[in-house]
Design a protein around this motif. Structure first.
Motif, PDB file in Angstrom:
ATOM      1  N   SER A 190      76.660  48.285  -0.192  1.00 38.63           N
ATOM      2  CA  SER A 190      76.248  49.677   0.032  1.00 38.63           C
ATOM      3  C   SER A 190      77.325  50.640  -0.450  1.00 38.63           C
ATOM      4  O   SER A 190      77.022  51.648  -1.100  1.00 38.63           O
ATOM      5  CB  SER A 190      75.952  49.912   1.522  1.00 38.63           C
ATOM      6  OG  SER A 190      74.856  49.130   1.938  1.00 38.63           O
ATOM      7  N   GLU A 214      79.850  52.737  10.043  1.00 39.16           N
ATOM      8  CA  GLU A 214      79.297  53.980   9.492  1.00 39.16           C
ATOM      9  C   GLU A 214      80.435  54.905   9.076  1.00 39.16           C
ATOM     10  O   GLU A 214      80.404  55.517   8.012  1.00 39.16           O
ATOM     11  CB  GLU A 214      78.373  54.659  10.508  1.00 39.16           C
ATOM     12  CG  GLU A 214      77.615  55.853   9.955  1.00 39.16           C
ATOM     13  CD  GLU A 214      78.441  57.140   9.921  1.00 39.16           C
ATOM     14  OE1 GLU A 214      78.244  57.941   8.989  1.00 39.16           O
ATOM     15  OE2 GLU A 214      79.283  57.340  10.815  1.00 39.16           O
ATOM     16  N   ASP A 270      64.183  53.484   5.678  1.00 39.16           N
ATOM     17  CA  ASP A 270      63.923  52.916   4.356  1.00 39.16           C
ATOM     18  C   ASP A 270      65.131  52.050   4.018  1.00 39.16           C
ATOM     19  O   ASP A 270      66.102  52.511   3.435  1.00 39.16           O
ATOM     20  CB  ASP A 270      63.726  54.038   3.334  1.00 39.16           C
ATOM     21  CG  ASP A 270      63.375  53.511   1.962  1.00 39.16           C
ATOM     22  OD1 ASP A 270      62.967  52.338   1.846  1.00 39.16           O
ATOM     23  OD2 ASP A 270      63.512  54.275   0.986  1.00 39.16           O
ATOM     24  N   TYR A 300      82.025  53.540   5.918  1.00 43.14           N
ATOM     25  CA  TYR A 300      81.185  53.875   4.768  1.00 43.14           C
ATOM     26  C   TYR A 300      81.394  55.341   4.367  1.00 43.14           C
ATOM     27  O   TYR A 300      81.630  55.655   3.201  1.00 43.14           O
ATOM     28  CB  TYR A 300      79.717  53.616   5.106  1.00 43.14           C
ATOM     29  CG  TYR A 300      78.748  54.018   4.032  1.00 43.14           C
ATOM     30  CD1 TYR A 300      78.361  53.119   3.047  1.00 43.14           C
ATOM     31  CD2 TYR A 300      78.195  55.293   3.997  1.00 43.14           C
ATOM     32  CE1 TYR A 300      77.455  53.477   2.058  1.00 43.14           C
ATOM     33  CE2 TYR A 300      77.303  55.666   3.015  1.00 43.14           C
ATOM     34  CZ  TYR A 300      76.925  54.747   2.047  1.00 43.14           C
ATOM     35  OH  TYR A 300      76.042  55.122   1.066  1.00 43.14           O
ATOM     36  N   ARG A 301      81.313  56.227   5.351  1.00 45.92           N
ATOM     37  CA  ARG A 301      81.423  57.669   5.091  1.00 45.92           C
ATOM     38  C   ARG A 301      82.777  58.011   4.467  1.00 45.92           C
ATOM     39  O   ARG A 301      82.851  58.754   3.480  1.00 45.92           O
ATOM     40  CB  ARG A 301      81.222  58.454   6.390  1.00 45.92           C
ATOM     41  CG  ARG A 301      81.198  59.938   6.230  1.00 45.92           C
ATOM     42  CD  ARG A 301      80.806  60.669   7.512  1.00 45.92           C
ATOM     43  NE  ARG A 301      81.172  60.012   8.747  1.00 45.92           N
ATOM     44  CZ  ARG A 301      82.365  60.083   9.331  1.00 45.92           C
ATOM     45  NH1 ARG A 301      83.323  60.800   8.770  1.00 45.92           N
ATOM     46  NH2 ARG A 301      82.616  59.465  10.462  1.00 45.92           N
ATOM     47  N   ALA A 320      76.990  53.242  -3.732  1.00 50.74           N
ATOM     48  CA  ALA A 320      77.170  54.687  -3.575  1.00 50.74           C
ATOM     49  C   ALA A 320      78.321  55.239  -4.401  1.00 50.74           C
ATOM     50  O   ALA A 320      78.348  56.431  -4.713  1.00 50.74           O
ATOM     51  CB  ALA A 320      77.391  55.021  -2.100  1.00 50.74           C
ATOM     52  N   LEU A 366      70.489  49.733   0.284  1.00 49.12           N
ATOM     53  CA  LEU A 366      71.921  49.982   0.142  1.00 49.12           C
ATOM     54  C   LEU A 366      72.194  51.476   0.252  1.00 49.12           C
ATOM     55  O   LEU A 366      72.546  52.140  -0.721  1.00 49.12           O
ATOM     56  CB  LEU A 366      72.424  49.416  -1.190  1.00 49.12           C
ATOM     57  CG  LEU A 366      72.180  47.922  -1.390  1.00 49.12           C
ATOM     58  CD1 LEU A 366      72.676  47.478  -2.770  1.00 49.12           C
ATOM     59  CD2 LEU A 366      72.831  47.108  -0.293  1.00 49.12           C
ATOM     60  N   ASN A 367      72.019  52.025   1.448  1.00 49.39           N
ATOM     61  CA  ASN A 367      72.142  53.465   1.663  1.00 49.39           C
ATOM     62  C   ASN A 367      72.762  53.765   3.026  1.00 49.39           C
ATOM     63  O   ASN A 367      72.880  52.888   3.877  1.00 49.39           O
ATOM     64  CB  ASN A 367      70.773  54.144   1.516  1.00 49.39           C
ATOM     65  CG  ASN A 367      69.751  53.549   2.456  1.00 49.39           C
ATOM     66  OD1 ASN A 367      69.953  53.470   3.659  1.00 49.39           O
ATOM     67  ND2 ASN A 367      68.617  53.119   1.912  1.00 49.39           N
ATOM     68  N   ARG A 368      73.143  55.008   3.200  1.00 50.31           N
ATOM     69  CA  ARG A 368      73.812  55.476   4.420  1.00 50.31           C
ATOM     70  C   ARG A 368      72.970  55.228   5.676  1.00 50.31           C
ATOM     71  O   ARG A 368      73.493  54.779   6.694  1.00 50.31           O
ATOM     72  CB  ARG A 368      74.132  56.964   4.282  1.00 50.31           C
ATOM     73  CG  ARG A 368      74.918  57.545   5.432  1.00 50.31           C
ATOM     74  CD  ARG A 368      75.190  59.038   5.219  1.00 50.31           C
ATOM     75  NE  ARG A 368      75.754  59.330   3.921  1.00 50.31           N
ATOM     76  CZ  ARG A 368      77.059  59.474   3.675  1.00 50.31           C
ATOM     77  NH1 ARG A 368      77.930  59.362   4.644  1.00 50.31           N
ATOM     78  NH2 ARG A 368      77.485  59.742   2.466  1.00 50.31           N
ATOM     79  N   GLU A 369      71.673  55.509   5.604  1.00 49.82           N
ATOM     80  CA  GLU A 369      70.811  55.341   6.781  1.00 49.82           C
ATOM     81  C   GLU A 369      70.768  53.888   7.236  1.00 49.82           C
ATOM     82  O   GLU A 369      70.766  53.603   8.435  1.00 49.82           O
ATOM     83  CB  GLU A 369      69.395  55.850   6.487  1.00 49.82           C
ATOM     84  CG  GLU A 369      69.309  57.339   6.214  1.00 49.82           C
ATOM     85  CD  GLU A 369      69.761  57.725   4.802  1.00 49.82           C
ATOM     86  OE1 GLU A 369      70.150  58.890   4.614  1.00 49.82           O
ATOM     87  OE2 GLU A 369      69.754  56.874   3.884  1.00 49.82           O
ATOM     88  N   SER A 370      70.753  52.982   6.291  1.00 45.88           N
ATOM     89  CA  SER A 370      70.727  51.560   6.632  1.00 45.88           C
ATOM     90  C   SER A 370      72.059  51.111   7.236  1.00 45.88           C
ATOM     91  O   SER A 370      72.081  50.316   8.177  1.00 45.88           O
ATOM     92  CB  SER A 370      70.384  50.725   5.405  1.00 45.88           C
ATOM     93  OG  SER A 370      69.105  51.093   4.923  1.00 45.88           O
TER      94      SER A 370
END
Length: 144
Positions: A70, A117, A27, A120-121, A74, A30-34
């Motif tokens: 993103s 990633e 999905d 981001y984390r 968050a 602007l999210n972690r999975e993307s």
């Protein structure tokens, strides 16, 4: 100039979502999975025989804008110019530099530790929450 550059960043974010969303299996937004999917996209681009690290400025602009947006989404952060570089000012006062990180991953790859990633984390889960500062305070000089 800043307003024009911010519009350019917003246009890049829209372009990333419009172009990459249909290619992904998540999905996309602007999210972690993307962000995780985009990391794989960068690695796939790096492995192409015609990949030229000298010709990635457009991709760095689009993907860096997406990564920064993103992180901002968050954390409640906002775009901020620090010296001569755009970054995301996090609520606790640190600035994350997504364009720099995207360029590093294109240049050196995730296997060298240049992972968007992970960027981001760390920005979302540790720096913006204050956990990084707490860890430093609990392990620094004078900690018991």
């Amino acid at each position: 100039m800043d307003e024009q550059e911010l519009r350019w960043i917003e246009e890049n974010v829209s372009l990333a979502i419009e172009q990459l969303g249909p290619l992904s299996d998540v999905d996309f937004g602007l999210n972690r999975e993307s962000v995780e999917w985009v990391e794989g996209f960068i690695e796939r681009q790096r492995s192409r025989p015609d990949f030229d690290p000298e010709r990635i400025d457009g991709l760095v602009g689009v993907l860096g804008s997406f990564l920064g947006a993103s992180v901002a989404a968050a954390t409640g952060g906002r775009w901020h110019r620090h010296d001569d570089e755009w970054g995301v000012l996090l609520p606790e006062g640190s600035t994350a530099f997504p364009f720099v990180k995207v360029r590093k991953q294109f240049r050196d790859g995730a296997e060298s530790g240049e992972s968007i990633e992970s960027f981001y984390r760390i920005a979302v889960d540790f720096i913006a929450t204050g956990k990084m500062r707490e860890a430093r305070e609990n392990t620094g000089p004078g900690a018991t």
